[in-house]
Enzyme design. Structure first.
Site, PDB file in Angstrom:
ATOM      1  N   ARG A  89      -2.012  81.302  11.517  1.00  9.84           N
ATOM      2  CA  ARG A  89      -0.803  80.516  11.808  1.00  9.84           C
ATOM      3  C   ARG A  89      -0.966  79.843  13.161  1.00  9.84           C
ATOM      4  O   ARG A  89      -0.930  80.513  14.196  1.00  9.84           O
ATOM      5  CB  ARG A  89       0.442  81.406  11.794  1.00  9.84           C
ATOM      6  CG  ARG A  89       1.695  80.623  12.206  1.00  9.84           C
ATOM      7  CD  ARG A  89       2.996  81.292  11.800  1.00  9.84           C
ATOM      8  NE  ARG A  89       3.274  82.514  12.528  1.00  9.84           N
ATOM      9  CZ  ARG A  89       4.449  83.172  12.462  1.00  9.84           C
ATOM     10  NH1 ARG A  89       5.422  82.695  11.690  1.00  9.84           N
ATOM     11  NH2 ARG A  89       4.631  84.283  13.123  1.00  9.84           N
ATOM     12  N   ASP A 136       9.177  90.281  17.778  1.00 11.89           N
ATOM     13  CA  ASP A 136       8.384  89.141  18.216  1.00 11.89           C
ATOM     14  C   ASP A 136       9.344  88.056  18.671  1.00 11.89           C
ATOM     15  O   ASP A 136      10.544  88.301  18.858  1.00 11.89           O
ATOM     16  CB  ASP A 136       7.436  88.664  17.118  1.00 11.89           C
ATOM     17  CG  ASP A 136       8.160  88.106  15.886  1.00 11.89           C
ATOM     18  OD1 ASP A 136       9.405  87.982  15.914  1.00 11.89           O
ATOM     19  OD2 ASP A 136       7.473  87.794  14.905  1.00 11.89           O
TER      20      ASP A 136
END
Length: 529
Positions: free
Chosen positions: A166, A446
């Site tokens: 990603r 996160d």
């Protein structure tokens, strides 16, 4: 310093990181410069379109399906055939690009590991360069790591987990790489380096390269990624369409353009993913000025909530109609050592969540910790007899605009308010110290989960008339008191980023008091690392 070898005005105005010379080769520098000059104007235009869209929403507008793309939604077409390596994606694990994480994830038995340069990586120059070195070594099969305690980590000979990467989203830049004096796109930087060093080797093994694309808001943003990937395929001598992608539907505007995003990437897309935590954040950000759409405590906003349930089911219906996979969301729980009862309750929540996904027709799901892989796999093995659920049409799923934006009920509690403050401070402190993925209260936090907490605090305090469940007003006096007591609630040592706690508190105060909600927490924080 400027790169004189190819006469490109590209500079890296920071001390070199370990491995930089091997990664930022003359060919890499030339590729980054070419990508920047070719695509930066389009990227800037797309970001301007985002700002204009948000201004309309702030003025009271509501998102909806586009009239100008009705023919795409209503016509019959399908995405390109999906490679054999991606036909079964029932459990995927995600994490940052540090060496130990990559080895453990590829050895984990998950079908896919998504190596993340975005929400779970703090973009220090060392992290980014070393991450590219780590992935290069992983693709080559030579990656290994020895911890301080002497424990050695290496890839298993039979490791079959498929690697996906990603890159960062369109909104992020790379301040350590300047072309013609301007920062390059963080996403183009990540993508270009990984593709340059690994695409040929992965293609030779029918392993891609494969990518996850984050934070898209419109089909035009997907079309730009498609153009970039085609450019790279030509540059690197790959067949057009060799690079396959999965797109995270993690912004509220994107849920109204899922057909269009699939269509824009139809030669290379293999699926969409329910990026649930960023999606909740995007809902708050999208409706930041809408007092009738304020969400309750984060813990009360579950996938059973109206707008989240409608979104996940519509994603399944849309993907399966087009021959693409519909991936479920992240289970952020991590094992609770020393408390078997609490651990079993956490695992029960994971099972229930994965049961919902599998029964609804998702083709796979995400976990944040290897210990959750067998839990999720057992559920999908039970409910998904073949490699995927493409046969589940979900024609019953609603595509009604109002269902997709309906807020869920609940309350704002003092405990939830305090939890938001604590998560923000602890995550920000770790992020500023170079860690982008942090265990907090038995959850792997996160940037996405920190964004929910930060955006909720801003909205609760700025819209006015918000009250706690006990009837008291949510106000800045309470925020200041809760923030000031953060150090008293933390252990004296052992926390990631402990030394950055005061700086994190100051930044959270600044962002929360600002008249406008910052688009992303990581934008101002990035200027401090």
């Amino acid at each position: 310093m400027a790169d004189a070898s190819n006469h490109r005005d590209i500079e890296f105005p920071t001390p070199a990181a370990p491995g930089q010379e091997a990664i930022l080769t003359p060919a890499a520098r030339e590729l980054i410069a070419d990508l920047h000059r070719r695509f930066e104007p389009q990227r800037q235009a797309l970001l301007a379109a985002r700002r204009a869209r948000q201004a309309r929403l702030d003025a009271g507008g509501l998102p909806d399906f586009r009239a100008d793309t009705r023919s795409i939604r209503e016509s019959d077409w399908r995405v390109a055939p999906i490679p054999a390596a991606l036909q079964d994606r029932r459990v995927e694990i995600t994490g940052p690009v540090d060496r130990k994480m990559i080895i453990n994830a590829l050895n984990s038995g998950a079908r896919v590991f998504m190596a993340d340069f975005e929400d779970s990586t703090s973009p220090t120059w060392a992290n980014l360069v070393e991450g590219q070195v780590n992935l290069r070594d992983a693709v080559a099969g030579s990656i290994s790591f020895t911890a301080e305690n002497g424990r050695h980590y290496a890839l298993k000979p039979d490791a079959a987990t498929v690697l996906m990467v990603r890159p960062r989203g369109w909104h992020l830049t790379e301040k350590h790489a300047l072309v013609d004096g301007h920062r390059v796109s963080g996403g183009l930087f990540d993508l270009a380096l990984f593709a340059l060093h690994n695409a040929a080797a992965l293609a030779a093994r029918d392993r891609g390269p494969y990518f996850y694309l984050p934070k898209l808001e419109a089909m035009e943003e997907a079309a730009l990624w498609d153009e970039v990937l085609a450019f790279l395929e030509v540059r690197l001598g790959l067949p057009i369409g060799a690079m396959k992608v999965t797109v995270l539907i993690e912004t509220l505007p994107a849920v109204f353009e899922m057909d269009e995003i699939l269509h824009a990437l139809r030669a290379r897309i293999v699926g969409l993913n329910c990026g649930r935590w960023d999606y909740i954040f995007s809902y708050i950000k999208t409706f930041r000025r809408h007092a009738d759409r304020v969400l309750p405590d984060r813990s009360q906003v579950t996938m059973g909530s109206g707008f989240l349930s409608a979104y996940s089911q519509l994603l399944i219906r849309t993907c399966h109609r087009r021959g693409a996979f519909a991936m479920g969301g992240m289970a952020a729980q991590i094992p609770i050592s020393g408390d078997p009862e609490a651990n079993e309750k956490a695992l029960a929540r994971v099972r229930a969540d994965k049961e919902r996904e599998a029964r609804n027709g998702h083709d796979g799901t995400w976990v944040a910790h290897p210990a959750l892989i067998p839990v999720a796999q057992a559920v999908f093995d039970q409910h998904m007899r073949g490699p995927n659920n493409l046969a589940v049409a979900r024609e019953d799923a609603s595509a009604a605009r109002d269902a997709l934006i309906a807020p869920c009920g609940g309350s704002i509690t003092r405990e939830g308010f305090q939890a938001n403050v604590d998560v923000c401070v602890r995550y920000l402190a770790a992020w500023l110290d170079g860690l982008g993925c942090v265990p907090i209260n038995h959850l792997m936090e996160d940037a996405a989960t920190a964004e929910i907490s930060r955006a909720q605090l801003w909205q609760w305090l700025h819209l006015g008339d918000q009250v706690f469940e006990d009837g008291a007003a949510v106000d800045f006096a309470w925020f200041d008191a809760v923030l000031a007591r953060v150090p008293q609630r933390l252990p004296e040592s052992g926390l990631p980023g402990q030394s950055k706690i005061p700086e994190a508190m100051a930044l959270l105060s600044e962002l929360t008091r600002a008249d406008e909600l910052a688009d992303f927490l990581t934008l101002p924080a990035y200027e401090r690392i």
